[in-house]
Motif scaffolding. Structure first.
Motif, short mmCIF file in Angstrom:
data_model
loop_
_atom_site.label_atom_id
_atom_site.label_comp_id
_atom_site.label_asym_id
_atom_site.label_seq_id
_atom_site.Cartn_x
_atom_site.Cartn_y
_atom_site.Cartn_z
N UNK A 124 0.88 -1.18 -0.13
CA UNK A 124 0.13 -0.06 0.01
C UNK A 124 0.78 1.32 -0.01
N UNK A 125 0.22 2.25 -0.62
CA UNK A 125 0.90 3.67 -0.43
C UNK A 125 0.16 4.49 0.54
N UNK A 126 0.88 5.49 1.11
CA UNK A 126 0.37 6.48 2.07
C UNK A 126 0.83 7.68 1.56
N UNK A 127 -0.05 8.75 1.29
CA UNK A 127 -0.12 10.27 0.68
C UNK A 127 0.03 11.08 1.45
N UNK A 128 1.10 12.21 1.69
CA UNK A 128 0.80 13.42 2.30
C UNK A 128 0.57 14.36 1.15
N UNK A 129 -0.67 15.27 1.26
CA UNK A 129 -0.66 15.93 -0.03
C UNK A 129 -1.19 17.38 0.55
N UNK A 130 -0.46 18.59 0.12
CA UNK A 130 -0.91 20.11 0.34
C UNK A 130 -1.81 20.47 -0.94
N UNK A 131 -3.15 20.84 -0.76
CA UNK A 131 -4.01 21.39 -1.55
C UNK A 131 -4.09 22.95 -1.53
N UNK A 132 -4.08 23.71 -2.75
CA UNK A 132 -4.19 25.06 -2.59
C UNK A 132 -5.83 25.34 -2.94
N UNK A 133 -6.49 26.02 -2.13
CA UNK A 133 -7.89 26.50 -2.38
C UNK A 133 -8.08 27.93 -1.99
N UNK A 134 -9.21 28.40 -2.57
CA UNK A 134 -9.61 29.66 -2.27
C UNK A 134 -9.81 30.15 -0.62
N UNK A 135 -9.03 31.07 -0.18
CA UNK A 135 -8.86 31.56 1.06
C UNK A 135 -10.22 32.06 1.56
N UNK A 136 -11.48 32.31 0.78
CA UNK A 136 -12.49 33.14 1.06
C UNK A 136 -13.48 32.02 1.37
N UNK A 137 -13.29 30.78 1.06
CA UNK A 137 -14.36 29.69 1.37
C UNK A 137 -14.41 29.45 3.01
N UNK A 138 -15.44 28.91 3.43
CA UNK A 138 -15.65 28.38 4.69
C UNK A 138 -14.69 27.47 5.11
N UNK A 139 -14.71 27.09 6.53
CA UNK A 139 -14.02 25.88 6.80
C UNK A 139 -14.82 24.66 6.61
N UNK A 140 -15.86 24.73 6.43
CA UNK A 140 -16.91 23.48 6.16
C UNK A 140 -16.54 22.84 4.63
N UNK A 141 -16.62 24.19 3.63
CA UNK A 141 -16.27 24.07 2.38
C UNK A 141 -14.93 23.48 1.86
N UNK A 142 -14.01 24.18 2.84
CA UNK A 142 -12.56 23.36 2.86
C UNK A 142 -12.72 21.89 3.23
N UNK A 143 -13.18 21.57 4.05
CA UNK A 143 -13.25 20.45 4.66
C UNK A 143 -14.02 19.17 3.65
N UNK A 144 -14.92 19.82 2.88
CA UNK A 144 -15.64 19.01 1.74
C UNK A 144 -14.90 18.99 0.59
N UNK A 145 -13.98 19.82 0.19
CA UNK A 145 -12.98 19.73 -0.90
C UNK A 145 -11.83 18.53 -0.33
N UNK A 146 -11.47 18.96 0.96
CA UNK A 146 -10.48 17.69 1.34
C UNK A 146 -10.96 16.31 1.25
#
Length: 309
Positions: free
Chosen positions: A243-265
């Motif tokens: 198996x592979x384990x991945x650590x990833x940093x994703x760039x998103x719009x800073x104006x969205x809510x925490x909930x939206x960022x969580x959903x994107x994640x």
């Protein structure tokens, strides 16, 4: 136990039975056919039996699910087993080399012609075994199974060397009795080289070395298909067992809510795991930006791959 583990374990059982059968055949043919190259081959096959058993046990252990003491599972055991497999390869190569030199220095009779027929069958069987086990190692992403496959290939090569050596000995007649012993000596050096090729990626796996550029590129492409992901920054991949384990940093719009960022994640994690079955887990860190998509990509000198093709 998942499908990959079951496939890998079945392939390891095939290796155990195949190596045990060939070790007996080679030894008997070498003993009665007066060929040390075949006996040397039998020694390697005997070592292969034990290494294949270790592969089997390692696959059984590494396929255990995660628990309180091993939250990332038991996959690293597979790479450790690969070290044992390599040790068997090195030991068998050294034994073959030493005994070959002794036989070269000791006068003896020519090998019997029937040994060529035995070797021809062995070469064919071992090459087919290599193809089968290697295919299963790719399907399951198993490093120890890959090492086991290369055992089959090295066995095919040593048998081919023995075939050439015996052929020379029989064709040239008196004075060329040691040709198959020279072939066995050359085969031992090939086995040592092969041991290094097997050890190198397993060592990288234990050390979490960055060896997975193709997988990283695929992950980045998948990320750009997820709505809300502007780009990706850091992406690290490590392998544990199959198996592979991945650590990833994703760039998103800073104006969205925490909930939206969580959903994107969550959407990003799901997309990666759906398209890359070998990925066991994805840890995503959300990085906000207050720039437009075009401006962010321009400032960071990133090509927008969504517009390519």
């Amino acid at each position: 136990m998942n499908d990959n583990s079951e496939k890998a374990i079945k392939a390891s059982i095939f290796s155990i039975l195949g190596n045990a059968s060939l070790a007996i055949i080679k030894f008997l043919a070498g003993f009665f056919g007066n060929s040390y190259a075949l006996i040397a081959d039998a020694i390697e096959s005997s070592a292969d039996v034990f290494s294949s058993i270790f592969v089997f046990l390692g696959l059984k252990y590494s396929s255990r699910p995660a628990d309180e003491n091993h939250p990332y599972g038991h996959g690293k055991a597979e790479a450790l087993i690969t070290f044992l497999v390599v040790t068997f390869l090195i030991v068998s190569a050294v034994i073959i080399g030493i005994e070959s030199v002794k036989n070269i220095l000791t006068p003896h009779h020519q090998p019997a012609p029937f040994t060529l027929l035995v070797l021809g069958g062995i070469i064919l069987f071992k090459e087919l075994s290599f193809q089968y086990v290697m295919r299963k190692s790719k399907e399951t992403n198993s490093s120890s199974l890959k090492a086991d496959a290369w055992h089959h290939r090295s066995d095919a090569i040593t048998s081919l060397m023995a075939f050439i050596g015996i052929s020379i000995s029989l064709a040239m007649g008196n004075g060329w009795e040691a040709a198959d012993d020279v072939a066995a000596l050359l085969a031992s050096t090939f086995i040592l080289y092969n041991a290094y090729k097997i050890l190198r990626p397993a060592l990288g796996e234990i050390m979490d070395e960055q060896l997975y550029d193709d997988e990283i590129e695929q992950i980045r492409k998948i990320a750009l298909t997820v709505p809300g992901v502007i780009a990706t920054e850091k992406c690290n991949v490590r392998k544990s067992g199959m198996d592979y384990y991945v650590d990833l940093h994703a760039i998103v719009d800073g104006n969205i809510s925490v909930v939206e960022g969580h959903e994107i994640s969550h959407n990003l994690k799901d997309a990666v795991q759906v398209q890359m079955k070998q990925v066991k887990d994805v840890l995503i860190h959300i990085e906000p930006t207050f720039l437009s998509v075009r401006e962010y990509l321009r400032q960071n000198n990133i090509k927008d791959k969504r517009t390519e093709d």
